[in-house]
Scaffold this motif. Structure first.
Motif, PDB file in Angstrom:
ATOM      1  N   ILE A  14      -9.625  -8.552  -1.716  1.00 56.84           N
ATOM      2  CA  ILE A  14      -9.540  -9.158  -3.046  1.00 56.84           C
ATOM      3  C   ILE A  14      -8.076  -9.241  -3.475  1.00 56.84           C
ATOM      4  N   SER A  15      -7.319  -8.188  -3.260  1.00 57.20           N
ATOM      5  CA  SER A  15      -5.909  -8.154  -3.658  1.00 57.20           C
ATOM      6  C   SER A  15      -5.089  -9.159  -2.854  1.00 57.20           C
ATOM      7  N   LEU A  16      -5.327  -9.211  -1.554  1.00 56.96           N
ATOM      8  CA  LEU A  16      -4.615 -10.161  -0.700  1.00 56.96           C
ATOM      9  C   LEU A  16      -4.854 -11.587  -1.162  1.00 56.96           C
ATOM     10  N   ASP A  17      -6.104 -11.913  -1.476  1.00 57.45           N
ATOM     11  CA  ASP A  17      -6.452 -13.255  -1.932  1.00 57.45           C
ATOM     12  C   ASP A  17      -5.789 -13.569  -3.273  1.00 57.45           C
ATOM     13  N   ALA A  18      -5.861 -12.633  -4.223  1.00 58.96           N
ATOM     14  CA  ALA A  18      -5.311 -12.874  -5.559  1.00 58.96           C
ATOM     15  C   ALA A  18      -3.792 -13.030  -5.512  1.00 58.96           C
ATOM     16  N   SER A  71      -3.935  -3.011  -4.003  1.00 61.50           N
ATOM     17  CA  SER A  71      -5.383  -2.885  -3.795  1.00 61.50           C
ATOM     18  C   SER A  71      -5.923  -1.560  -4.318  1.00 61.50           C
ATOM     19  N   LEU A  72      -5.079  -0.525  -4.371  1.00 65.41           N
ATOM     20  CA  LEU A  72      -5.538   0.737  -4.958  1.00 65.41           C
ATOM     21  C   LEU A  72      -5.850   0.551  -6.443  1.00 65.41           C
ATOM     22  N   HIS A  73      -5.020  -0.215  -7.136  1.00 68.46           N
ATOM     23  CA  HIS A  73      -5.278  -0.488  -8.556  1.00 68.46           C
ATOM     24  C   HIS A  73      -6.541  -1.340  -8.720  1.00 68.46           C
TER      25      HIS A  73
END
Length: 636
Positions: free
Chosen positions: A358-362, A381-383
């Motif tokens: 999700i983080s990589l995509d955003a 991604s931890l956040h």
């Protein structure tokens, strides 16, 4: 402090008033007389304010010339945590490399061999490896028959080599942030590392600078290395002006002023600039300066996550603040032309793959074409993962369900009453539906439920269901109860992600590209994914590798694009290389996500983590020759 337990025992014996005979010592420890002499030489090199000499008719005696220097060293040297075991070849080579990097002067090869208790021939193999390491860092390995051995080269490269090849190897220790290793204490034996850590932490707090435990440990090691190198004459060249915030500049000055008084040495301007840089990289201001661009970027990231992944985190003020502060620290590091490594990256990728994706995509969507490193994505991604847990998981909320009944309202009300009587606040029935109402229920409304309870068979719509009798037998109630347990719910729901025509066993050697081609083709031919799937998977692999360990990989497209959430499975007889790090895999799950099915995506990732965390389960999967065997072993 002492590289072998035997040195500690010899020191304890020498502290007694009776002299120690060479022959008696060699017999006591089961070593040669020559080895005992080498031990005494090693102790004389290490001890400040004392020396050992051989007295005729008495043996070896210890003479203390400076108690103020010797007594603190003795207390540390004899403590439990200060003994290097040097049990492996890697540990012995690391220690030898550290000695050569810390010291500028020529080192006798025999002394180096004695330090790590190996023969001269064995030490030569270590030195050959050290020569190769030096070449990778632009350092020179010099050897002269009359002088000995030393390492020369740019100071900044020397310190980089020491950090990455010696100190970074301890990062995986469970107690890395809570204590200092024997090697760290040995290398920086002139510095009280615990006191240094406490002093740095206090100073950072006074200047409103916040850092993690890992970051503080990084700062402590950098500062200790700076002090040790200044003592031996190794000074960094002048750096380009960093333009650091006043809080960092003032913290640096206060820290250096305190260290100069305590350590009785002068810290040059170049070393102060370097310390400012490391403080900048490892801390953030308690309240980062306001930036409208960063505020907009955070908003865009959360909007994208809601639109594509269907996790609505836009109102999570904790996440908004944390993301803003973290993005600020990332760009601050880039301004200083430094990259922050993430010691937890592998753990994050394998333990929180959904949050990472999700983080990589955003990030890729909002900051395109700017590329963030995997280390930076890992921190973000931890956040994101913590916000998902806060908003969607791990909360003591009732499990939500729709009750589907084909026998009319009266029957459904009776069943509803019995369910409420059994499960009370643990179960929330969103509505009682007829079969037709279930078929026509809007997709978003349907996904408000965690699972379905039905008295009639239901077609697949992306949610697990439990079929019960309207009278709710004891067996029915036990089945529903299992669905209320998250772990059981995930296992029950995992079966729908797999089907026989999406399973393949490769018995002949194949390449990564051949495996991905085959799995993508099966997903497309079965109407699950669009023809663009293969290209999207290729782009995702270019950004970051998708193997979670040395057996298991989960390639997938950049964003959810499938008609339903599925996993195409390949099991290989012959391992294949998966990335540039020469990692190999034998189990591949190519994931196809349906946009909007966040609950299904969560369940699938949770199930994949069960596989990653269970080596026996991985081995069972590898034995599967057919889909039936895979299904029974993997989902039993």
């Amino acid at each position: 402090m002492l590289s072998q337990p035997r040195l500690k025992e010899i020191l304890q014996l020498l502290l007694q008033p009776v002299g120690q005979n060479t022959t008696d010592l060699s017999q006591r420890f089961g070593v040669t007389v020559r080895t005992i002499r080498s031990d005494i030489q090693a102790l004389n090199r290490l001890m400040p304010g004392a020396s050992i000499a051989l007295k005729r008719g008495k043996g070896y005696e210890l003479t203390i010339t400076d108690p103020e220097r010797f007594n603190p060293w003795r207390q540390q040297a004899l403590s439990r945590g200060w003994t290097l075991t040097l049990d492996s070849m890697e540990e012995r080579q690391r220690y030898m490399l550290s000695v050569l990097l810390i010291q500028d002067n020529w080192q006798d090869p025999d002394d180096l061999a004695d330090m790590i208790y190996v023969s001269r021939n064995t030490s030569q193999s270590y030195l050959r490896s050290i020569r190769q390491i030096c070449s990778r860092y632009g350092l020179s390995f010099e050897s002269r028959s009359q002088k000995g051995i030393r390492i020369t080269g740019p100071e900044i490269r020397r310190r980089e080599c020491l950090l990455q090849e010696v100190l970074d190897m301890d990062r995986n220790m469970k107690n890395y942030v809570t204590e200092f290793s024997p090697l760290e204490k040995q290398l920086f034996r002139h510095t009280d590392l615990s006191a240094l850590s406490a002093g740095l932490y206090t100073s950072l707090q006074e200047h409103r600078l916040v850092c993690s435990d890992y970051a503080l440990k990084n700062l402590v090691l950098h500062t200790a290395m700076m002090l040790e190198r200044i003592r031996t004459g190794g000074i960094l060249p002048e750096l380009e002006p960093g333009g650091f915030p006043p809080e960092i500049m003032q913290a640096t000055e206060d820290i250096c002023e305190t260290l100069e008084k305590k350590e009785k040495l002068a810290i040059p301007a170049s070393e102060r600039d370097s310390l400012s840089l490391h403080i900048s990289l490892n801390t953030r201001l308690g309240c980062a300066p306001e930036s409208e661009d960063l505020r907009t970027a955070v908003t865009q990231m959360l909007e994208h996550i809601r639109a594509i992944w269907r996790f609505d985190l836009r109102n999570d003020q904790v996440l908004i603040k944390d993301l803003y502060n973290h993005l600020f620290s990332i760009f601050k590091a880039r301004y200083s032309h430094q990259n922050r490594t993430n010691p937890l990256l592998n753990t994050i990728r394998s333990s929180f793959p959904l949050a990472y994706d999700i983080s990589l995509d955003a990030v890729s969507h909002v900051f395109q074409p700017m590329q963030f490193s995997e280390d930076e994505i890992g921190y973000i991604s931890l956040h994101i993962g913590a916000a998902v847990e806060r908003c969607y998981s791990g909360q003591m909320k009732p499990v939500k369900t729709y009750l589907v009944c084909g026998s009319g309202m009266a029957t459904s009300r009776m069943l509803e009453a019995r369910l409420k009587s059994y499960f009370q606040s643990k179960l929330e029935i969103l509505a009682c539906l007829s079969y037709q109402q279930y078929l026509s229920l809007d997709e978003h409304k349907l996904l408000e439920a965690d699972f379905l309870i039905t008295t009639v068979p239901l077609p697949e719509r992306g949610l697990p269901f439990v079929e019960v009798d309207f009278s709710l037998t004891r067996e029915n109630a036990e089945t529903v109860a299992r669905m209320l347990t998250p772990a059981q719910n995930e296992t029950e729901g995992a079966t729908r992600f797999f089907q026989e025509n999406l399973f393949v066993r490769f018995r002949d050697p194949v390449s990564k590209e051949q495996v991905l081609d085959e799995l993508c083709t099966r997903l497309i031919q079965n109407g699950i994914s669009s023809p663009e799937l293969r290209e999207s998977v290729r782009r995702r692999e270019e950004i970051s590798h998708t193997n979670l360990n040395d057996i298991f990989a989960i390639p997938h497209p950049m964003t959810p694009e499938a008609s339903r959430t599925k996993a195409a499975v390949a099991i290989l007889d012959h391992p294949i290389s998966w990335n540039d790090s020469v990692d190999t895999v034998q189990i591949i799950f190519l994931l196809a996500f349906c946009k909007g099915e966040q609950k299904s995506i969560e369940r699938l990732y949770d199930f994949l983590l069960e596989i990653v965390q269970s080596i026996p389960l991985q081995q069972e999967i590898l034995k599967s020759q057919t889909f039936e065997e895979f299904f029974s072993r993997c989902l039993k």
